[in-house]
Structure formats: structure tokens, C-alpha cells
Design a protein around this motif. Structure first.
Motif, mmCIF file in Angstrom:
data_model
loop_
_atom_site.group_PDB
_atom_site.id
_atom_site.type_symbol
_atom_site.label_atom_id
_atom_site.label_comp_id
_atom_site.label_asym_id
_atom_site.label_seq_id
_atom_site.Cartn_x
_atom_site.Cartn_y
_atom_site.Cartn_z
ATOM 1 N N VAL A 172 -4.877 -41.324 -1.246
ATOM 2 C CA VAL A 172 -6.128 -40.744 -1.012
ATOM 3 C C VAL A 172 -6.949 -40.317 -2.304
ATOM 4 O O VAL A 172 -6.631 -39.674 -2.494
ATOM 5 C CB VAL A 172 -6.164 -39.350 -0.396
ATOM 6 C CG1 VAL A 172 -7.292 -38.898 0.393
ATOM 7 C CG2 VAL A 172 -5.153 -39.817 1.336
ATOM 8 N N LEU A 173 -8.126 -41.378 -2.255
ATOM 9 C CA LEU A 173 -8.989 -41.558 -3.586
ATOM 10 C C LEU A 173 -9.885 -40.447 -3.460
ATOM 11 O O LEU A 173 -10.653 -40.205 -2.641
ATOM 12 C CB LEU A 173 -9.443 -42.406 -3.997
ATOM 13 C CG LEU A 173 -10.379 -43.161 -5.182
ATOM 14 C CD1 LEU A 173 -9.555 -42.728 -6.588
ATOM 15 C CD2 LEU A 173 -10.762 -44.630 -4.804
ATOM 16 N N PHE A 174 -10.452 -39.378 -4.432
ATOM 17 C CA PHE A 174 -11.906 -39.028 -4.640
ATOM 18 C C PHE A 174 -12.728 -38.693 -5.657
ATOM 19 O O PHE A 174 -11.646 -38.951 -6.383
ATOM 20 C CB PHE A 174 -11.142 -37.524 -4.749
ATOM 21 C CG PHE A 174 -10.452 -36.880 -3.410
ATOM 22 C CD1 PHE A 174 -10.729 -35.753 -2.518
ATOM 23 C CD2 PHE A 174 -8.842 -36.668 -3.758
ATOM 24 C CE1 PHE A 174 -9.946 -34.810 -1.859
ATOM 25 C CE2 PHE A 174 -7.948 -35.955 -2.919
ATOM 26 C CZ PHE A 174 -8.634 -35.678 -1.662
ATOM 27 N N SER A 175 -13.679 -39.950 -5.289
ATOM 28 C CA SER A 175 -14.799 -39.774 -6.329
ATOM 29 C C SER A 175 -16.191 -39.681 -5.436
ATOM 30 O O SER A 175 -16.463 -39.261 -4.989
ATOM 31 C CB SER A 175 -14.140 -41.469 -6.380
ATOM 32 O OG SER A 175 -15.100 -42.858 -4.934
ATOM 33 N N GLY A 176 -17.095 -39.122 -7.027
ATOM 34 C CA GLY A 176 -18.194 -39.039 -6.312
ATOM 35 C C GLY A 176 -19.070 -38.425 -8.093
ATOM 36 O O GLY A 176 -18.540 -38.860 -9.129
ATOM 37 N N LYS A 269 -15.430 -49.201 -8.382
ATOM 38 C CA LYS A 269 -14.721 -50.508 -8.477
ATOM 39 C C LYS A 269 -13.381 -51.483 -8.713
ATOM 40 O O LYS A 269 -13.428 -51.615 -7.833
ATOM 41 C CB LYS A 269 -16.439 -51.134 -7.991
ATOM 42 C CG LYS A 269 -16.412 -53.067 -7.586
ATOM 43 C CD LYS A 269 -17.498 -54.059 -7.783
ATOM 44 C CE LYS A 269 -16.992 -55.217 -7.109
ATOM 45 N NZ LYS A 269 -17.675 -56.372 -6.879
ATOM 46 N N ALA A 270 -13.924 -51.584 -9.620
ATOM 47 C CA ALA A 270 -12.021 -52.207 -10.148
ATOM 48 C C ALA A 270 -11.165 -50.887 -10.234
ATOM 49 O O ALA A 270 -10.081 -51.848 -9.514
ATOM 50 C CB ALA A 270 -12.202 -52.379 -11.890
ATOM 51 N N LEU A 271 -11.356 -49.988 -10.339
ATOM 52 C CA LEU A 271 -10.600 -48.975 -9.533
ATOM 53 C C LEU A 271 -9.400 -48.733 -8.398
ATOM 54 O O LEU A 271 -8.112 -48.888 -8.288
ATOM 55 C CB LEU A 271 -10.688 -47.582 -10.181
ATOM 56 C CG LEU A 271 -9.287 -46.246 -9.888
ATOM 57 C CD1 LEU A 271 -8.275 -46.494 -10.512
ATOM 58 C CD2 LEU A 271 -10.032 -44.806 -10.099
ATOM 59 N N PHE A 272 -10.710 -48.880 -7.783
ATOM 60 C CA PHE A 272 -11.272 -49.102 -6.549
ATOM 61 C C PHE A 272 -9.884 -50.191 -5.812
ATOM 62 O O PHE A 272 -8.415 -50.319 -5.091
ATOM 63 C CB PHE A 272 -12.027 -48.934 -5.359
ATOM 64 C CG PHE A 272 -11.948 -49.279 -3.962
ATOM 65 C CD1 PHE A 272 -11.748 -48.352 -3.341
ATOM 66 C CD2 PHE A 272 -11.424 -49.899 -3.388
ATOM 67 C CE1 PHE A 272 -11.401 -48.140 -1.997
ATOM 68 C CE2 PHE A 272 -11.660 -50.439 -2.239
ATOM 69 C CZ PHE A 272 -11.736 -49.146 -1.365
ATOM 70 N N PRO A 277 -6.583 -47.922 -2.155
ATOM 71 C CA PRO A 277 -6.052 -46.708 -1.020
ATOM 72 C C PRO A 277 -6.219 -46.575 0.407
ATOM 73 O O PRO A 277 -7.001 -47.636 1.119
ATOM 74 C CB PRO A 277 -7.621 -45.542 -2.029
ATOM 75 C CG PRO A 277 -8.270 -46.346 -2.118
ATOM 76 C CD PRO A 277 -7.749 -47.890 -2.841
ATOM 77 N N ASN A 278 -5.719 -46.171 1.162
ATOM 78 C CA ASN A 278 -5.429 -45.877 2.565
ATOM 79 C C ASN A 278 -6.846 -45.435 2.638
ATOM 80 O O ASN A 278 -7.119 -45.174 3.897
ATOM 81 C CB ASN A 278 -4.002 -44.776 2.638
ATOM 82 C CG ASN A 278 -2.798 -46.388 2.751
ATOM 83 O OD1 ASN A 278 -2.349 -45.321 1.591
ATOM 84 N ND2 ASN A 278 -2.113 -46.715 3.179
#
Length: 369
Positions: A172-176, A269-272, A277-278
């Protein structure tokens, strides 16, 4: 190449002078309206300024080059005029739209005008606000500013509220953006998973820009007895995640990013793409300006987020973003935070609750206006 400008009353007069001075092969390069005379602009008369060119026979050696330059100049001049015309047309359409909007507002019954102003004060998207008021007008004509209207308004608002609470499983990824409360939000959900749902979870952070953020997360992880690892690159993050496959859930914290920084958006974008992530939560503050909110939602699409988390609801009395954010972003709201306490100050997004909250605030504003 000879070039000459003429100030004339009309195009006919210009053509006569150009033919006399430059010959029949002359080309009109540009025309524009100008004012001359008068005092401080008062009483000035409008004239036509015409620019014309013709070949200079003494420069036959450079003829082809000059013709090419002339054609290029003509194209640029035509494109410039077209751009100016488009800008003028857009401005005219905007002014007409504003005039029509004012006319529609004045045509509405008084209480519906107050409802519309209440929706605008709550920063509900202008198109949605207009549709809701139109529905009320068609259904009821004028309205009474009472509890029955609050319920009816909530029903109409509900159609525009988009929520969904997903099961927190896998990665579960958190970004912002910076400062929206990603780390605290992650800690709140970690506590929920650990204490309430009894999940086996771990935390992975890539927020290595701010030492304080890593230390804060380590403190939360230690208190809740949750394993935590740090990664500095997407490649390292993938290796750490491979080592955490035995956990039910891995919560991934990332550094705050500016939507105006192209490099940071490329990094996200590269990290994603590496992590895949689900779930991917885009965390946004409720006290953002509407223009900034829209910009964030559009630019952060590089990470293909699945859900929204709206934070800092306790720091604002304007709740239109609860509707605006999922509308613009095209993804539902999953959670809302309303304070700094961990784990208490987070709730699942509920469409009915949001609709009733907005209707109450809109009616309060309408009643006081």
C-alpha cells in the motif's frame, strides 16, 4: 526587399499608394487598426496601418533567400493574428458566460439564490452547484430554508459523492504533496491494522529527505511493535518488498513532492512502476485552494493512484473538496482525517455522511445570508 508602412483611411487608399510606390508586385505584410490625434486619447480618429513589401531588383542574388524569409514572416504574422483572435474569442465567451450566470442567478427565487451562494461558499465545483440548484428549482420552484430542505439537498448532493473503502492488503503506497500528513496518516492506518484487524504488517519508508519524518515513523513503529525498513531508491525498495512477502500488509511511505517539480513527478512515476503496489493512496489536504487541488490531482496522475485520503478536515470549515477531489481525480475517497491523534483521528469515507455534512453547512450559510 523594400518595406513601407502607410497610414490611410481605408484599404482602397492603401492599395493605390502601394501600387504607386512599390509596384504591382508588392505584397501586403500586415494590417492593423490604429488611433491618432485627439488630446490624451480623447477625440482620436481611427486609421488603418498597412505594411507592404516588394522585391528590390538590385538584390537579385539574394532573391530566393528573401522570398523564403518573407513567406516565413507572413506565416508567423498570420499565426500571431490567429492566436490573438482566439484569445479575444475566449475572453468574449468567458464574459458572456459570466453575464449568463449572473442573469440565471437573478432569475432564481431568493432562497435558491442563497442556496447557490452557500454551495459556492463551500467551494463546491461550479458545474455541480448549478446542477443541484437547477434540480431544486425544477422539483420545488422556491424552497423554505428548513430541515426538510436540508434532507432534500443532501439527497441531491449524494449523487455527486464518490467513496470506497478498500481492503488494506499487500503493498500500500502513500504519496502526495509536502505537509499534507502522509506519515501521520500511515501511522493511523498501521494502528488500525495492527490493533483492530490483527494483521501482520511492516512499514517501508522512502522519505529519506527529512530525517524528522523517518524518526517519527520509527517512533510509531517501535510503539506498535511493527518492523520498519528504509530504502533510498526504487531498486532498494523492490528488494525490501521481496524480503517482506510473508507480511499481510506493507505500508510504504514516500517523500512529499511538489506537483510543479517535473523531476519529482518523474521519480514518483518510476517508483510506482518498479513497486507496482496493490493500492496507491494520494493524500491531499482539505485546506488546499481549489486551483491547487486541481493541479495536484492532475499532475499526480503519473502514479495511477487508486484512492484518495483527505486530511486536516479539522482545520477548515469548507468541505466542497469532499466532492471536488474524486470528481476531478476520477478516484474515490477512502479515508478522511480530522486531527493529529494516532490512531483516533481517521474515519472511513461515507457518502451519506459527506452529503449531510455539506447540506448542513450550505443551509447554515443560506440562513445567515
Amino acid at each position: 526587399m523594400k518595406m513601407k508602412k502607410y497610414i490611410v483611411n481605408d484599404i482602397k487608399e492603401a492599395l493605390e499608394q502601394i501600387k504607386k510606390d512599390l509596384g504591382e508586385d508588392a505584397i501586403i505584410l500586415s494590417t492593423r487598426s490604429v488611433k491618432k490625434g485627439g488630446f490624451l486619447g480623447i477625440g482620436a480618429k481611427r486609421y488603418l496601418e498597412v505594411t507592404a513589401v516588394c522585391e528590390d531588383k538590385e538584390q537579385e542574388k539574394t532573391e530566393s533567400s528573401e522570398v523564403y524569409k518573407l513567406q516565413e514572416l507572413l506565416v508567423k504574422n498570420r499565426e500571431k493574428r490567429q492566436e490573438e483572435e482566439i484569445r479575444e474569442l475566449k475572453q468574449m465567451l468567458q464574459e458572456m458566460k459570466q453575464m449568463l450566470g449572473m442573469q440565471r442567478l437573478s432569475d432564481l427565487p431568493q432562497n435558491l439564490q442563497r442556496i447557490l451562494k452557500g454551495l459556492q461558499a463551500q467551494e463546491v465545483d461550479q458545474t455541480i452547484a448549478g446542477k443541484i440548484v437547477e434540480y431544486l428549482r425544477i422539483s420545488y420552484g422556491d424552497v423554505s430554508l428548513d430541515d426538510s430542505l436540508r434532507r432534500s439537498l443532501a439527497e441531491h448532493l449524494l449523487a455527486f459523492v464518490k467513496t470506497e473503502v478498500p481492503a488494506l492488503e499487500g503493498t500500500v503506497l502513500f504519496s502526495g504533496p509536502t505537509g499534507v500528513g502522509k506519515t501521520t496518516t500511515l501511522a493511523k492506518l498501521a494502528a488500525r491494522l495492527k490493533i483492530v484487524e490483527k494483521k501482520q504488517l511492516a512499514i517501508l519508508t522512502l522519505d529519506t529527505y527529512r530525517i524528522a519524518a523517518t524518526d517519527q515513523l520509527k517512533t510509531y513503529a517501535t510503539i506498535m511493535d511493527i518492523p520498519m525498513r528504509v530504502a533510498y531508491t526504487p531498486k532498494e525498495a523492490k528488494m525490501e518488498l521481496d524480503a517482506m512477502k510473508s507480511f499481510d500488509v506493507v505500508l510504504i511511505d514516500t517523500a512529499g513532492r511538489s506537483q510543479n517539480n517535473d523531476m519529482q513527478m518523474s521519480e514518483l512515476k518510476a517508483l510506482f512502476e518498479v513497486i507496482q503496489p496493490n493500492l496507491a493512496f494520494l493524500v491531499i489536504s482539505m485546506n488546499s485552494r481549489f486551483s491547487d487541488l486541481k493541479d495536484v490531482l492532475e499532475r499526480f496522475q503519473v502514479a495511477r493512484h487508486t484512492h484518495l485520503i483527505l486530511t486536516k478536515m479539522d482545520e477548515t470549515r469548507t468541505f466542497g473538496h469532499l466532492i471536488n477531489a474524486p470528481l476531478i481525480g476520477g478516484i474515490p475517497v477512502a479515508f478522511i482525517t480530522n486531527g493529529q491523534r494516532v490512531p483516533e483521528d481517521i474515519v472511513e469515507a461515507n457518502a451519506k455522511d459527506i452529503a449531510h455534512l455539506l447540506s448542513r453547512e450550505v443551509l447554515r450559510i443560506a440562513q445567515s445570508s
